[in-house]
Design an enzyme around this catalytic site. Structure first.
Site, PDB file in Angstrom:
ATOM      1  N   ALA A  66       0.853  -1.177   0.000  1.00  0.00           N
ATOM      2  CA  ALA A  66       0.000   0.000   0.000  1.00  0.00           C
ATOM      3  C   ALA A  66       0.897   1.239   0.000  1.00  0.00           C
ATOM      4  O   ALA A  66       2.080   1.169   0.341  1.00  0.00           O
ATOM      5  CB  ALA A  66      -0.924  -0.005   1.211  1.00  0.00           C
ATOM      6  N   GLY A 111       0.094  -5.072   0.764  1.00  0.00           N
ATOM      7  CA  GLY A 111      -1.091  -5.034  -0.079  1.00  0.00           C
ATOM      8  C   GLY A 111      -0.909  -5.743  -1.404  1.00  0.00           C
ATOM      9  O   GLY A 111      -1.882  -6.202  -2.008  1.00  0.00           O
ATOM     10  N   GLU A 114      -1.615  -9.343  -0.655  1.00  0.00           N
ATOM     11  CA  GLU A 114      -3.054  -9.431  -0.421  1.00  0.00           C
ATOM     12  C   GLU A 114      -3.821  -9.391  -1.737  1.00  0.00           C
ATOM     13  O   GLU A 114      -4.800 -10.122  -1.927  1.00  0.00           O
ATOM     14  CB  GLU A 114      -3.483  -8.294   0.512  1.00  0.00           C
ATOM     15  CG  GLU A 114      -2.967  -8.489   1.931  1.00  0.00           C
ATOM     16  CD  GLU A 114      -3.131  -7.269   2.813  1.00  0.00           C
ATOM     17  OE1 GLU A 114      -3.657  -7.411   3.925  1.00  0.00           O
ATOM     18  OE2 GLU A 114      -2.722  -6.166   2.400  1.00  0.00           O
ATOM     19  N   GLU A 134       4.004  -5.598   7.218  1.00  0.00           N
ATOM     20  CA  GLU A 134       3.363  -4.490   7.933  1.00  0.00           C
ATOM     21  C   GLU A 134       3.862  -4.337   9.367  1.00  0.00           C
ATOM     22  O   GLU A 134       3.883  -3.219   9.903  1.00  0.00           O
ATOM     23  CB  GLU A 134       1.836  -4.682   7.935  1.00  0.00           C
ATOM     24  CG  GLU A 134       1.162  -4.480   6.595  1.00  0.00           C
ATOM     25  CD  GLU A 134       1.106  -5.735   5.729  1.00  0.00           C
ATOM     26  OE1 GLU A 134       0.418  -5.714   4.705  1.00  0.00           O
ATOM     27  OE2 GLU A 134       1.760  -6.745   6.100  1.00  0.00           O
TER      28      GLU A 134
END
Length: 260
Positions: A66, A111, A114, A134
């Site tokens: 992200a 992300g 994911e 993360e």
């Protein structure tokens, strides 16, 4: 759209969606999440699209995570909303009635992993690195990483990747069941497009039934899953494609499926 973070390319029934932010290693910001959601909505509705390939621009990254610059100053409610925004988009991909292949050409971190995990199949270059780092930012996965890792690779692997934040190579990701195939980086596009073309030529309604059964069954008790499978199996007998497929088999020829 000149300012879109995506590139869209149609190739004989296969739609290739490329996240095009190479200067940011294709990091997912709000605009990119929204563009992806719209792109998958469009692919779902387009009758000429039978399969989708999702990848990232440039040689380094599928998606490196992200967008940290966008997240750094979020307040708690804004952070929750950003998480839900990503989760909704990825759930859209996961429930798409057409097969989606993640072509992992480089880093798939945070992300990015994911996003790859919500796709139905994953093919990785042998140079790819994947992980959920993360923890190193004082965060946890927010786009479904804890839940999909648990379902794909099991409790031990999910805890290892999320608690340590240490990326793993493509070979270990395949051994853990996170990716389906690992191929030489030079062959990645050729191998991925060959698989996508094969899926694009398969019976679309049968593909949809399989995707539905596995999605429903993965979240149901086995009895409910088996009942749903039987219902979908019976429904297939109402399709012209099923009649064409069985006739072609008996006549020893290639079937011509028409999505009917």
């Amino acid at each position: 759209m000149p300012d879109s973070p995506l590139l869209i390319d149609d190739r004989d029934g296969v739609r290739v969606i490329t996240i095009h932010r190479p200067d940011k290693l294709n990091a997912l910001n709000s605009a990119t999440l929204d563009a992806l959601h719209a792109a998958f909505d469009d692919a779902a509705d387009a009758p000429e699209v039978r399969a989708i390939v999702l990848t990232g621009a440039g040689p380094k990254a599928f998606v490196a995570g992200a967008d940290i610059a966008e997240m750094a100053d979020l307040r708690p409610v804004e952070g929750r909303d950003f998480s839900l925004r990503g989760q909704r988009m990825m759930r859209r991909v996961e429930l798409l009635p057409k097969p989606v292949i993640a072509m992992i050409n480089g880093f798939a971190l945070g992300g990015g992993l994911e996003l790859a995990m919500c796709c139905h199949l994953r093919i990785a270059a042998d140079t790819a690195k994947i992980g959920q780092p993360e923890i190193n930012l004082g965060l946890i996965p927010g786009f479904g990483g804890t839940q999909r890792l648990l379902r794909l690779a099991g409790r031990a692997a999910a805890l290892e990747l999320c608690l340590t934040g240490t990326p793993i190579d493509a070979a270990r990701a395949q051994a853990l069941g996170i990716v389906n195939r690992v191929v030489p980086a030079a062959d990645l596009e050729t191998e991925t497009m060959a698989l996508a073309t094969r899926l694009a030529n398969a019976a679309p309604l049968a593909l949809r039934g399989i995707l539905d059964c596995i999605n429903i069954g993965g979240e149901s008790a086995i009895g409910e899953g088996l009942e749903y499978e039987a219902a979908q199996f019976g429904l297939a007998f109402s399709t012209e494609d099923m009649r064409e497929g069985t006739r072609a088999f008996l006549e020893r020829r290639k079937p011509e499926f028409r999505n009917r």
